[in-house]
Scaffold this motif. Structure first.
Motif, short mmCIF file in Angstrom:
data_model
loop_
_atom_site.label_atom_id
_atom_site.label_comp_id
_atom_site.label_asym_id
_atom_site.label_seq_id
_atom_site.Cartn_x
_atom_site.Cartn_y
_atom_site.Cartn_z
N SER A 1 2.86 -18.58 -14.05
CA SER A 1 1.79 -17.93 -14.59
C SER A 1 2.24 -16.71 -14.87
O SER A 1 1.56 -15.84 -15.41
CB SER A 1 0.09 -18.43 -14.11
OG SER A 1 0.28 -17.43 -12.61
N ARG A 2 3.04 -15.67 -13.77
CA ARG A 2 2.74 -14.56 -14.18
C ARG A 2 1.64 -14.03 -14.09
O ARG A 2 0.95 -12.84 -13.93
CB ARG A 2 4.14 -14.16 -15.04
CG ARG A 2 4.95 -15.00 -15.63
CD ARG A 2 6.26 -13.91 -14.69
NE ARG A 2 7.44 -14.51 -15.46
CZ ARG A 2 8.08 -15.66 -14.12
NH1 ARG A 2 8.20 -16.15 -12.81
NH2 ARG A 2 9.84 -15.63 -15.52
N SER A 3 0.33 -14.27 -12.67
CA SER A 3 -0.51 -13.73 -12.52
C SER A 3 -1.10 -14.31 -10.70
O SER A 3 -0.66 -15.26 -10.80
CB SER A 3 -1.15 -15.11 -13.66
OG SER A 3 -3.32 -14.59 -12.93
N THR A 4 -0.97 -12.98 -10.58
CA THR A 4 -1.42 -12.60 -8.90
C THR A 4 -2.60 -12.55 -9.40
O THR A 4 -2.60 -11.59 -7.44
CB THR A 4 -0.18 -11.97 -8.56
OG1 THR A 4 -0.02 -10.73 -8.68
CG2 THR A 4 0.85 -13.34 -8.49
N HIS A 5 -3.35 -11.45 -9.88
CA HIS A 5 -4.75 -11.28 -10.07
C HIS A 5 -5.27 -11.54 -8.94
O HIS A 5 -6.29 -10.28 -8.20
CB HIS A 5 -5.20 -11.56 -11.36
CG HIS A 5 -6.55 -10.29 -11.20
ND1 HIS A 5 -6.53 -9.36 -11.77
CD2 HIS A 5 -7.91 -10.57 -10.87
CE1 HIS A 5 -7.65 -8.67 -11.11
NE2 HIS A 5 -8.80 -9.70 -11.68
N GLY B 1 5.92 -9.81 -3.50
CA GLY B 1 6.77 -9.70 -4.70
C GLY B 1 6.43 -9.55 -5.67
O GLY B 1 5.74 -9.12 -6.15
N LEU B 2 5.51 -10.79 -5.86
CA LEU B 2 5.32 -11.17 -7.40
C LEU B 2 4.34 -10.40 -7.26
O LEU B 2 3.78 -10.43 -8.90
CB LEU B 2 5.44 -12.90 -7.99
CG LEU B 2 6.78 -13.70 -7.10
CD1 LEU B 2 5.21 -14.85 -7.46
CD2 LEU B 2 6.66 -13.34 -9.19
N LYS B 3 3.36 -10.36 -6.37
CA LYS B 3 1.50 -9.77 -6.43
C LYS B 3 2.35 -8.26 -6.52
O LYS B 3 1.38 -7.74 -7.75
CB LYS B 3 1.73 -10.10 -4.99
CG LYS B 3 -0.05 -8.31 -5.06
CD LYS B 3 -0.88 -9.50 -5.79
CE LYS B 3 -2.37 -8.44 -5.96
NZ LYS B 3 -3.33 -8.53 -7.38
N LEU B 4 2.92 -7.38 -6.16
CA LEU B 4 3.23 -6.41 -6.87
C LEU B 4 3.98 -5.83 -8.10
O LEU B 4 3.46 -4.68 -8.76
CB LEU B 4 4.73 -5.47 -5.19
CG LEU B 4 3.88 -5.38 -3.92
CD1 LEU B 4 4.83 -4.89 -3.04
CD2 LEU B 4 2.74 -4.38 -4.45
N ARG B 5 4.48 -7.28 -8.53
CA ARG B 5 5.13 -7.09 -9.75
C ARG B 5 4.55 -6.95 -11.33
O ARG B 5 4.53 -6.77 -11.79
CB ARG B 5 6.49 -7.87 -9.88
CG ARG B 5 6.78 -7.78 -11.36
CD ARG B 5 8.38 -8.85 -11.09
NE ARG B 5 8.59 -8.66 -12.64
CZ ARG B 5 9.87 -9.35 -12.61
NH1 ARG B 5 10.79 -9.92 -11.73
NH2 ARG B 5 11.03 -9.13 -14.03
N TYR B 6 3.45 -7.94 -10.78
CA TYR B 6 2.52 -8.32 -11.57
C TYR B 6 1.33 -8.39 -11.36
O TYR B 6 0.60 -8.37 -12.52
CB TYR B 6 2.63 -10.06 -11.87
CG TYR B 6 4.11 -10.72 -12.49
CD1 TYR B 6 5.10 -9.74 -13.88
CD2 TYR B 6 4.76 -11.29 -11.50
CE1 TYR B 6 6.19 -10.33 -14.11
CE2 TYR B 6 5.98 -12.36 -11.89
CZ TYR B 6 6.58 -11.03 -13.26
OH TYR B 6 7.69 -12.00 -13.08
N GLY B 7 0.83 -8.04 -10.41
CA GLY B 7 -0.30 -7.23 -9.97
C GLY B 7 -1.17 -8.02 -9.64
O GLY B 7 -2.93 -7.69 -11.04
#
Length: 83
Positions: A28-32, A77-83
């Motif tokens: 999803s590229r979502s880690t909001h 890492g995904l959280k830091l990249r995709y916020g």
């Protein structure tokens, strides 16, 4: 031997619990809705458990925390990249 098998079983359950989150965040590229602070603490804690397991020579502890560390670090890492 039974104690080691129980430890390995627990390791498989707790470690694999992070896999769905990694897959979902990757796709999803979502880690909001993921807490950065929680994953920083979790990554730190897993690093320390891994070191502890290595120091005492506990294979289930080392394996579980090495794999878990890779998964939670990926989520962080995904959280830091995709916020």
């Amino acid at each position: 031997m039974l104690t080691t098998l129980i430890g390995l079983g627990a390791a498989v359950c707790t470690t694999s619990s992070f896999l769905p989150q990694v897959i979902k965040a990757w796709r999803s590229r979502s880690t909001h809705d993921i807490s950065t602070g929680m994953f920083v603490l979790l990554t730190t804690g897993n690093s320390m458990w891994l070191l502890y397991g290595a120091l005492i020579g506990d294979l289930p502890l080392v394996l579980a925390n090495a794999i878990t560390l890779a998964l939670v670090a990926a989520i962080l890492g995904l959280k830091l990249r995709y916020g």
